[in-house]
Design a protein around this motif. Sequence first.
Motif: not given
Length: 377
Positions: A69, A156-157, A159-164, A225
């Motif tokens: 961050s 947000g990669v 934290c968020y699976p879709r962005r990853l 994750r």
Amino acid sequence: MTVGTRRESIHALTGLRAIAALLVYVRHYPVPNISFGGTFMSSGYAGVTFFFVLSGFIISYNYSDRFSSTLNSMEVYRFWVARCARVYPLYAATMLYAWWAGDFKTNPTLFLLGIQAWVGDVGVVYGLNGVGWSISVELFLYLCAPFLICALGRVGVLCYPRRLAAAASLVIALLVAGGAYFYIFSTPNQPIEWPTSAHRWLYHNPLTRLGDFALGILCAILYLRMDGTLTQRGKKRWKGLGYISLIAIVVLMDSKSFYSTPYSWDAAYALLFAILILSVSVTRGSIIERFLSSRVMVLAGEASYAFYLVHILVIQAVAPLMKAVPPSVGYTLTMCTVWCVAALLHFFFEGPTRRAIRALVDVRLGRGATRSDKILS
């Protein structure tokens, strides 16, 4: 020096490094007097792609929480020192030795600065100790790592699976697009010396290798994750994917039609090695993982960096001595010599210099640095 989060070592990945180093070795020094596997050995350049993907994975695995961050300038500096202390002393020593052994015919400045990979002329890129070009790329990747991890955290990669998934898809698409471009618009089988060759732009270009590195970073985020949350069924799927990727790597490396094609310089192997790295990390206890985690393989993996850097230099030094023995004997003796030299350098030069540099910098900086000194916030 305390940088990054101390996490459990994934020993199988250390063992896997030894295999990748051997791939590069047989590329430069094929096993003599065998009637099979010639294309496989010639394709050993794929091992370098593995190292770039693995580098991104290991750095993200250890530092993603530190740079996710905000970037503290002291932490970034310590990270750079730690990584340079890991690779630079032995790299510089081999370059100086190659310069000395070459009768001082080449100006070593470019190589000691570690910027030869940015030069278009392959004669320069592979100058002195030829494998050093990849360390030139690594130094650039280390420079980018904190900023790349922070940027991924900002969007947000982490934290968020879709962005990853979206980020991984984008990186893979860019790697594939690079190969496709040269398939469509370039002359097939261009000599690597040509300025428009796929080799120049996809293999030793640091900017292109940033894609491999980013793919490794994203794999580590996915692993963190999944770690501890996968069901047995999920682990079996990853185990299967690991075997499939391993078989695909062997098949592609042994394929004459795939050898030296644009996709072989980067994209295909990067994706397959990323899957293999994830599989080996996730499926603890599998046959592959147990073999790679064995004491012998871990020790070989720890010395693999030295092995990689010195193998050409040692081969050149001992080659005249091996002319008096049968080729198979000479090959065995040469490989044993390279491993012995690598082990000595690892234990008595690489490790001590790394620890000394990090300790010296730690003492100079002190341990009172705080996270208030931010370069990104």
